[in-house]
Design a protein around this motif. Structure first.
Motif, PDB file in Angstrom:
ATOM      1  N   ARG A  43       0.797  -1.268  -0.048  1.00 27.61           N
ATOM      2  CA  ARG A  43      -0.055   0.192  -0.089  1.00 27.61           C
ATOM      3  C   ARG A  43       0.895   1.384   0.011  1.00 27.61           C
ATOM      4  N   ALA A  44       1.993   1.026   0.595  1.00 25.85           N
ATOM      5  CA  ALA A  44       2.990   2.190   0.738  1.00 25.85           C
ATOM      6  C   ALA A  44       3.572   2.737  -0.715  1.00 25.85           C
ATOM      7  N   GLY A  45       3.395   1.654  -1.575  1.00 25.75           N
ATOM      8  CA  GLY A  45       4.012   1.965  -2.824  1.00 25.75           C
ATOM      9  C   GLY A  45       5.072   0.988  -3.365  1.00 25.75           C
ATOM     10  N   PHE A  46       5.332  -0.179  -2.908  1.00 30.23           N
ATOM     11  CA  PHE A  46       6.293  -0.903  -3.023  1.00 30.23           C
ATOM     12  C   PHE A  46       5.844  -2.050  -3.952  1.00 30.23           C
ATOM     13  N   THR A  47       6.668  -2.555  -4.406  1.00 28.79           N
ATOM     14  CA  THR A  47       6.569  -4.066  -5.203  1.00 28.79           C
ATOM     15  C   THR A  47       7.307  -4.791  -4.513  1.00 28.79           C
ATOM     16  N   VAL A  48       6.970  -5.953  -3.924  1.00 26.83           N
ATOM     17  CA  VAL A  48       7.392  -7.018  -3.257  1.00 26.83           C
ATOM     18  C   VAL A  48       8.123  -8.016  -4.082  1.00 26.83           C
ATOM     19  N   GLU A  49       9.510  -8.178  -4.060  1.00 27.65           N
ATOM     20  CA  GLU A  49      10.444  -8.897  -4.789  1.00 27.65           C
ATOM     21  C   GLU A  49      10.775 -10.276  -4.348  1.00 27.65           C
ATOM     22  N   ARG A  50      10.991 -10.264  -3.005  1.00 25.69           N
ATOM     23  CA  ARG A  50      11.050 -11.533  -2.257  1.00 25.69           C
ATOM     24  C   ARG A  50      10.430 -11.395  -0.823  1.00 25.69           C
ATOM     25  N   TRP A  51       9.759 -12.555  -0.615  1.00 28.39           N
ATOM     26  CA  TRP A  51       9.049 -12.682   0.699  1.00 28.39           C
ATOM     27  C   TRP A  51       9.467 -13.979   1.209  1.00 28.39           C
ATOM     28  N   ASP A  52      10.385 -14.193   2.154  1.00 26.15           N
ATOM     29  CA  ASP A  52      10.906 -15.463   2.551  1.00 26.15           C
ATOM     30  C   ASP A  52      10.541 -15.747   3.931  1.00 26.15           C
ATOM     31  N   ASP A  53       9.746 -16.691   3.994  1.00 35.13           N
ATOM     32  CA  ASP A  53       9.473 -17.094   5.523  1.00 35.13           C
ATOM     33  C   ASP A  53      10.844 -18.237   5.942  1.00 35.13           C
ATOM     34  N   LEU A  54      11.377 -17.713   6.855  1.00 32.43           N
ATOM     35  CA  LEU A  54      12.771 -18.498   7.294  1.00 32.43           C
ATOM     36  C   LEU A  54      12.511 -18.830   8.934  1.00 32.43           C
ATOM     37  N   THR A  55      11.224 -18.864   9.341  1.00 35.69           N
ATOM     38  CA  THR A  55      10.862 -19.544  10.563  1.00 35.69           C
ATOM     39  C   THR A  55      11.612 -20.501  11.142  1.00 35.69           C
ATOM     40  N   ASP A  56      11.819 -21.778  10.289  1.00 35.40           N
ATOM     41  CA  ASP A  56      12.293 -22.928  10.844  1.00 35.40           C
ATOM     42  C   ASP A  56      13.879 -22.769  10.778  1.00 35.40           C
ATOM     43  N   GLN A  57      14.365 -22.027  10.084  1.00 34.84           N
ATOM     44  CA  GLN A  57      15.912 -21.622  10.063  1.00 34.84           C
ATOM     45  C   GLN A  57      16.095 -20.927  11.343  1.00 34.84           C
ATOM     46  N   ALA A  58      15.169 -19.958  11.514  1.00 29.21           N
ATOM     47  CA  ALA A  58      15.652 -18.879  12.825  1.00 29.21           C
ATOM     48  C   ALA A  58      15.149 -19.981  13.845  1.00 29.21           C
ATOM     49  N   ALA A  59      14.312 -20.524  13.919  1.00 24.33           N
ATOM     50  CA  ALA A  59      13.924 -21.522  15.366  1.00 24.33           C
ATOM     51  C   ALA A  59      15.295 -22.370  15.480  1.00 24.33           C
ATOM     52  N   THR A  60      15.552 -23.028  14.614  1.00 24.50           N
ATOM     53  CA  THR A  60      16.877 -23.921  14.791  1.00 24.50           C
ATOM     54  C   THR A  60      17.946 -23.122  15.106  1.00 24.50           C
ATOM     55  N   ILE A  61      18.292 -21.953  14.563  1.00 23.48           N
ATOM     56  CA  ILE A  61      19.538 -21.157  15.033  1.00 23.48           C
ATOM     57  C   ILE A  61      19.234 -20.940  16.447  1.00 23.48           C
ATOM     58  N   MET A  62      18.157 -20.322  16.797  1.00 25.32           N
ATOM     59  CA  MET A  62      17.929 -19.717  18.179  1.00 25.32           C
ATOM     60  C   MET A  62      17.972 -20.861  19.257  1.00 25.32           C
ATOM     61  N   ARG A  63      17.450 -22.221  18.798  1.00 28.84           N
ATOM     62  CA  ARG A  63      17.703 -23.284  19.971  1.00 28.84           C
ATOM     63  C   ARG A  63      19.154 -23.839  19.941  1.00 28.84           C
ATOM     64  N   MET A  64      19.898 -23.372  18.839  1.00 29.43           N
ATOM     65  CA  MET A  64      21.331 -23.697  19.166  1.00 29.43           C
ATOM     66  C   MET A  64      21.997 -22.541  20.035  1.00 29.43           C
ATOM     67  N   VAL A  65      21.548 -21.174  19.860  1.00 28.58           N
ATOM     68  CA  VAL A  65      22.165 -20.228  20.747  1.00 28.58           C
ATOM     69  C   VAL A  65      21.760 -20.576  22.476  1.00 28.58           C
ATOM     70  N   LEU A  66      20.398 -20.986  22.436  1.00 27.01           N
ATOM     71  CA  LEU A  66      20.145 -21.191  24.128  1.00 27.01           C
ATOM     72  C   LEU A  66      20.791 -22.468  24.710  1.00 27.01           C
ATOM     73  N   GLU A  67      21.217 -23.490  23.575  1.00 22.58           N
ATOM     74  CA  GLU A  67      21.936 -24.508  24.263  1.00 22.58           C
ATOM     75  C   GLU A  67      23.359 -24.306  24.688  1.00 22.58           C
ATOM     76  N   ASN A  68      23.919 -23.122  24.176  1.00 19.92           N
ATOM     77  CA  ASN A  68      25.419 -22.885  24.154  1.00 19.92           C
ATOM     78  C   ASN A  68      25.438 -21.912  25.595  1.00 19.92           C
ATOM     79  N   PRO A  69      26.217 -21.846  26.365  1.00 23.36           N
ATOM     80  CA  PRO A  69      26.480 -20.834  27.536  1.00 23.36           C
ATOM     81  C   PRO A  69      26.637 -19.553  26.808  1.00 23.36           C
TER      82      PRO A  69
END
Length: 271
Positions: free
Chosen positions: A204-230
């Motif tokens: 609506r603001a005047g943009f044409t979306v060229e990419r729209w990537d749902d990276l939820t699974d990747q983000a969740a995996t990396i964040m779980r790894m972060v939590l597992e480390n001190p």
């Protein structure tokens, strides 16, 4: 402009002091600070430097690119861009504490000649029309109710064909995350919308979306790894209150799908 209300997760007023203490405790000489020393403390968003690097690479930056980091926090993305690509960066954040900390860090690592820091509201930017080629917006819109105004301002300050690059968290219909979260201590501080609603506001603001990537699974995996480390002593917990609880709530909601992690690129359409 007044500093952001004290009733937010972004206004401790002691970010620089806390980071100085953490760096010193880790044996880092503040007089010879390097950008690599800040890698775990300066990217206040999901997936940290991994997300920053991926988004900037997709944006196709060159030394000539005029960059605005809108909602810059303590300046991690601005420093990464200036150091990696050699271009001039303008960084804007509403919180004066973060702006002051960013200026100190920019000077400490020798990047203050490439980065200008301004305290300002991303929904009312103090810049002329068409002054930038790329606007980065990472984990900002969750605090902003008027997303149409947010993206209209991004569109206004972009040159014709300019690029909006986002890395954001969205909600899902009827599924609420647990609080506190990195951007909000309470539900009334958070303005989550669904992925489709966010994309709609950008278009609506005047943009044409060229990419729209749902990276939820990747983000969740990396964040779980972060939590597992001190926790690293020079991490976000050094200046973000209740960070362990916030990151646990975020990771759990990404894992079970109540929150989504979205990376997007949108091109400004001009008359």
């Amino acid at each position: 402009m007044n500093d952001i209300s004290i009733d937010t997760p972004y206004s401790s007023g002691i970010s620089r002091i806390a980071i100085e203490k953490a760096l010193s405790a880790a044996g880092i000489d503040l007089d010879t600070l390097r950008i690599a020393d800040l890698a775990l403390v300066e990217d206040f968003h999901t997936m940290g430097r991994i997300a920053t690097g991926g988004l900037t690479e997709l944006a196709g930056l060159t030394v000539e690119t005029r960059v605005l980091d809108a909602g810059s926090g303590i300046g991690g993305t601005a420093r990464f861009v200036a150091d990696s690509y050699g271009c001039q960066v303008t960084a804007v954040d509403l919180t004066e504490d973060y702006c002051e900390t960013a200026r100190w860090l920019n000077q400490s690592v020798g990047l203050d000649d490439r980065i200008s820091v301004r305290q300002a509201d991303v929904t009312d930017l103090p810049f002329a029309d068409g002054g930038f080629d790329v606007v980065f917006s990472q984990h900002v819109q969750m605090n902003i109710a008027d997303k149409d105004r947010l993206y209209r301002e991004a569109h206004r300050v972009l040159d014709s064909g300019g690029l909006l690059a986002i890395w954001d968290i969205t909600g899902t219909d009827g599924n609420h995350p647990d609080f506190p979260l990195p951007w909000a201590d309470r539900p009334d501080q958070s303005h989550l919308v669904t992925s489709d609603e966010l994309r709609g506001a950008i278009e609506r603001a005047g943009f044409t979306v060229e990419r729209w990537d749902d990276l939820t699974d990747q983000a969740a995996t990396i964040m779980r790894m972060v939590l597992e480390n001190p926790p690293n002593p020079v991490g976000l917990q050094s200046f973000v209150a209740n960070f362990p609880e916030k990151i646990e709530n975020l990771t759990r909601a990404l894992t079970d799908g109540r929150l989504r992690a979205i990376r997007g690129l949108a091109r400004a359409r001009k008359p």
